[in-house]
Design an enzyme around this catalytic site. Structure first.
Site, PDB file in Angstrom:
ATOM      1  N   GLU A 254      -4.495   3.610   6.347  1.00 52.09           N
ATOM      2  CA  GLU A 254      -4.377   3.369   4.901  1.00 52.09           C
ATOM      3  C   GLU A 254      -5.146   4.486   4.166  1.00 52.09           C
ATOM      4  O   GLU A 254      -4.730   4.954   3.113  1.00 52.09           O
ATOM      5  CB  GLU A 254      -4.962   1.997   4.534  1.00 52.09           C
TER       6      GLU A 254
ATOM      7  N   SER B  49     -10.225  -0.746   3.643  1.00 53.64           N
ATOM      8  CA  SER B  49      -9.462  -0.878   4.887  1.00 53.64           C
ATOM      9  C   SER B  49      -9.107   0.508   5.429  1.00 53.64           C
ATOM     10  O   SER B  49      -8.563   1.338   4.704  1.00 53.64           O
ATOM     11  CB  SER B  49      -8.167  -1.641   4.637  1.00 53.64           C
TER      12      SER B  49
ATOM     13  N   ARG C  46       0.823  -1.229   0.000  1.00 51.57           N
ATOM     14  CA  ARG C  46       0.000   0.000   0.000  1.00 51.57           C
ATOM     15  C   ARG C  46       0.850   1.270   0.000  1.00 51.57           C
ATOM     16  O   ARG C  46       0.458   2.288   0.556  1.00 51.57           O
ATOM     17  CB  ARG C  46      -0.971   0.038   1.199  1.00 51.57           C
TER      18      ARG C  46
HETATM   19  C1  LIG Z   1     -15.312  -1.359  -0.726  1.00 48.76           C
HETATM   20  C2  LIG Z   1     -13.843  -1.081  -0.915  1.00 48.76           C
HETATM   21  C3  LIG Z   1     -12.950  -2.133  -1.015  1.00 48.76           C
HETATM   22  C4  LIG Z   1     -11.574  -1.886  -1.177  1.00 48.76           C
HETATM   23  N1  LIG Z   1     -10.734  -2.954  -1.283  1.00 48.76           N
HETATM   24  C5  LIG Z   1      -9.416  -2.749  -1.498  1.00 48.76           C
HETATM   25  C6  LIG Z   1      -8.514  -3.847  -1.685  1.00 48.76           C
HETATM   26  O1  LIG Z   1      -8.904  -5.013  -1.685  1.00 48.76           O
HETATM   27  N2  LIG Z   1      -7.203  -3.576  -1.871  1.00 48.76           N
HETATM   28  C7  LIG Z   1      -6.724  -2.294  -1.892  1.00 48.76           C
HETATM   29  O2  LIG Z   1      -5.515  -2.116  -2.075  1.00 48.76           O
HETATM   30  N3  LIG Z   1      -7.555  -1.235  -1.739  1.00 48.76           N
HETATM   31  C8  LIG Z   1      -8.878  -1.426  -1.539  1.00 48.76           C
HETATM   32  N4  LIG Z   1      -9.730  -0.351  -1.383  1.00 48.76           N
HETATM   33  C9  LIG Z   1      -9.157   0.996  -1.339  1.00 48.76           C
HETATM   34  C10 LIG Z   1      -9.070   1.751  -2.669  1.00 48.76           C
HETATM   35  O3  LIG Z   1     -10.036   1.309  -3.579  1.00 48.76           O
HETATM   36  C11 LIG Z   1      -7.707   1.669  -3.308  1.00 48.76           C
HETATM   37  O4  LIG Z   1      -6.733   2.236  -2.446  1.00 48.76           O
HETATM   38  C12 LIG Z   1      -7.638   2.394  -4.661  1.00 48.76           C
HETATM   39  O5  LIG Z   1      -6.367   2.171  -5.178  1.00 48.76           O
HETATM   40  C13 LIG Z   1      -7.876   3.898  -4.547  1.00 48.76           C
HETATM   41  O6  LIG Z   1      -8.098   4.416  -5.840  1.00 48.76           O
HETATM   42  P1  LIG Z   1      -8.816   5.821  -6.032  1.00 48.76           P
HETATM   43  O7  LIG Z   1      -8.713   6.200  -7.459  1.00 48.76           O
HETATM   44  O8  LIG Z   1     -10.187   5.783  -5.466  1.00 48.76           O
HETATM   45  O9  LIG Z   1      -7.850   6.737  -5.147  1.00 48.76           O
HETATM   46  P2  LIG Z   1      -8.202   7.974  -4.212  1.00 48.76           P
HETATM   47  O10 LIG Z   1      -8.894   7.497  -2.973  1.00 48.76           O
HETATM   48  O11 LIG Z   1      -8.825   9.053  -4.985  1.00 48.76           O
HETATM   49  O12 LIG Z   1      -6.715   8.425  -3.797  1.00 48.76           O
HETATM   50  C14 LIG Z   1      -5.917   7.586  -2.989  1.00 48.76           C
HETATM   51  C15 LIG Z   1      -4.482   8.140  -2.950  1.00 48.76           C
HETATM   52  O13 LIG Z   1      -3.946   8.100  -4.270  1.00 48.76           O
HETATM   53  C16 LIG Z   1      -3.508   9.383  -4.671  1.00 48.76           C
HETATM   54  N5  LIG Z   1      -3.742   9.516  -6.110  1.00 48.76           N
HETATM   55  C17 LIG Z   1      -4.922   9.384  -6.784  1.00 48.76           C
HETATM   56  N6  LIG Z   1      -4.722   9.593  -8.096  1.00 48.76           N
HETATM   57  C18 LIG Z   1      -3.406   9.858  -8.259  1.00 48.76           C
HETATM   58  C19 LIG Z   1      -2.573  10.169  -9.369  1.00 48.76           C
HETATM   59  N7  LIG Z   1      -3.067  10.269 -10.605  1.00 48.76           N
HETATM   60  N8  LIG Z   1      -1.250  10.384  -9.156  1.00 48.76           N
HETATM   61  C20 LIG Z   1      -0.707  10.315  -7.923  1.00 48.76           C
HETATM   62  N9  LIG Z   1      -1.436  10.027  -6.824  1.00 48.76           N
HETATM   63  C21 LIG Z   1      -2.772   9.804  -6.995  1.00 48.76           C
HETATM   64  C22 LIG Z   1      -4.342  10.360  -3.855  1.00 48.76           C
HETATM   65  O14 LIG Z   1      -3.702  11.628  -3.733  1.00 48.76           O
HETATM   66  C23 LIG Z   1      -4.418   9.613  -2.536  1.00 48.76           C
HETATM   67  O15 LIG Z   1      -3.229   9.815  -1.797  1.00 48.76           O
HETATM   68  C24 LIG Z   1     -11.107  -0.559  -1.241  1.00 48.76           C
HETATM   69  C25 LIG Z   1     -12.016   0.505  -1.173  1.00 48.76           C
HETATM   70  C26 LIG Z   1     -13.367   0.258  -1.021  1.00 48.76           C
HETATM   71  C27 LIG Z   1     -14.322   1.413  -0.969  1.00 48.76           C
END
Ligand SMILES: Cc1cc2nc3c(=O)[nH]c(=O)nc-3n(C[C@H](O)[C@H](O)[C@H](O)COP(=O)(O)OP(=O)(O)OC[C@H]3O[C@@H](n4cnc5c(N)ncnc54)[C@H](O)[C@@H]3O)c2cc1C
Length: 273
Positions: A269, A199, A149
């Site tokens: 996280e 998480s 992560r």
């Molecule tokens: C129901 C549910 C289940 C989940 N299960 C998992 C799982 O099994 N495994 C897991 O790892 N995660 C899980 N997650 C968490 C999440 O989906 C992941 O961390 C995902 O990678 C976040 O993507 P996002 O686009 O929504 O990021 P955001 O929440 O928008 O951003 C997360 C971080 O990434 C950064 N970021 C976003 N875009 C960029 C970019 N273009 N360049 C640089 N930094 C950037 C943001 O600044 C922030 O620090 C889950 C979430 C939910 C709601």
């Protein structure tokens, strides 16, 4: 370029935080200008809450998809959902182990080095293109800075797009795998329609944050409208009007109890943007 003030419910899956100004750059030069201002990127907001203290950059305008024999280039704003649909339509393996995560985007998956079922995004990367905070466009082809992560992003800059290794597979088998992963996910996690950010804490080495919270009696514990899920104690659920203050308080309670009972320090996280 569009600029909007959006609510936490519009920006994040957990729906926690204050209204925030969001810029929607449409090309690299607009993006560079914003990154140089020090604004933070937001993807689908599926692992974030928003403080409202800084403006954010949405990568929605970066939707490139270019599929080749052994690789695919994906823009940072491409939703996971769209990639999974393409995998089923064109027959290749990539993000099937992440199927069922709502709203996540390619940029967020890279930044968080998302993973599940013993696999993580790092393994799939070939090249990441990003913009540094001094406005330079750079490429990363070695991924030593990625771990559980963790990635160099957004600290080193904003991801614009990335090349991933893909593996050809029969369409029916791709569908089957995606279905299996969604079912495995549903058996362990709260249902998809609830407001959560996945998480809350990272798992400490050789431990599970959910198990520790559970042992501290926090499964089902609530503060205001925020609750540690009964199904998986590491998932916070917003039952309606949860606030940033509630979030910060319930997170502190979780950390304190685990520290007192196990001497283990939990780390968030979920990102506070
Ligand atoms: C129901 C549910 C289940 C989940 N299960 C998992 C799982 O099994 N495994 C897991 O790892 N995660 C899980 N997650 C968490 C999440 O989906 C992941 O961390 C995902 O990678 C976040 O993507 P996002 O686009 O929504 O990021 P955001 O929440 O928008 O951003 C997360 C971080 O990434 C950064 N970021 C976003 N875009 C960029 C970019 N273009 N360049 C640089 N930094 C950037 C943001 O600044 C922030 O620090 C889950 C979430 C939910 C709601």
């Amino acid at each position: 370029m569009k600029v909007k003030v959006l609510t936490a419910k519009e920006l994040t899956t957990l729906g926690i935080g204050r209204p925030t100004r969001v810029y929607f750059p449409e090309n690299l030069s607009e993006l560079s200008l914003l990154v140089r201002e020090g604004f933070k990127p937001i993807g689908g907001g599926s692992n974030s809450v928003v403080s409202g203290e800084t403006s954010l950059i949405s990568l929605k305008g970066f939707q490139r998809v270019e599929l080749k024999e052994k690789e695919i280039t994906l823009g940072a704003g491409v939703p996971l959902r769209k990639v999974l649909k393409l995998q089923m339509k064109r027959g290749f393996l990539l993000f099937e182990f992440l199927a069922g995560i709502p709203r996540a985007t390619v940029g967020g998956l890279i930044a968080q080095n998302a993973g599940a079922f013993n696999r993580e995004v790092k393994e799939l990367l070939k090249e990441v293109t990003f913009v540094t905070y001094s406005g330079e466009v750079k490429k990363l082809t070695e991924f030593k800075g990625f771990s559980y992560r963790e990635s160099p992003f957004p600290k080193s800059g904003v991801v614009v797009e990335a090349k991933f290794k893909i593996e050809k597979e029969e369409k029916e088998k791709v569908k089957e795998k995606i279905r299996e992963f969604v079912l495995r996910r549903l058996s362990k996690q709260p249902p998809f329609f609830l407001r959560t950010a996945g998480s809350t804490f990272k798992n400490p080495p050789e431990e599970s944050a959910g198990r520790l919270l559970d042992k501290c009696g926090l499964r089902g514990f609530s503060l205001g409208d925020l609750k540690f899920s009964e199904k998986h104690a590491n998932f916070l659920i917003n039952e309606g009007k949860g606030t940033l203050k509630d979030f910060q308080e319930i997170v502190e309670i979780g950390k304190e109890r685990v520290r007192e009972l196990f001497g283990i320090e939990l780390n968030l996280e979920v990102k506070i943007l």
